[in-house]
Design a protein around this motif. Sequence first.
Motif: not given
Length: 83
Positions: A12-25, A70-75
């Motif tokens: 989970v992004a914390g201090d590095h939120q500027e480097r975080a990307v959203e991952v859609v599951l 934003v990246r999409v990952y499928r189960w």
Amino acid sequence: MNESGQSTAPRVAGDHQERAVEVVLTGGPAALPASIQLDSAVDAEKIKIQHYGGYEHFERDIDHADDGRVRVYRWVGRTKIAE
């Protein structure tokens, strides 16, 4: 796991939120969140998330183009943790 065989469990992004990307599951257990934050330095084709005594495995969905944020990952399945 990444190309070198190391685990790429999402953090989970914390201090590095500027480097975080959203991952859609997509798919997987209903108890998992629909999206998580992942460090943008992790550019894995596969990720695994520890969940209720096992791992939920996801693969990057190439049918969904990402915009770098934003990246999409499928189960794709579940494995149990070895005892």
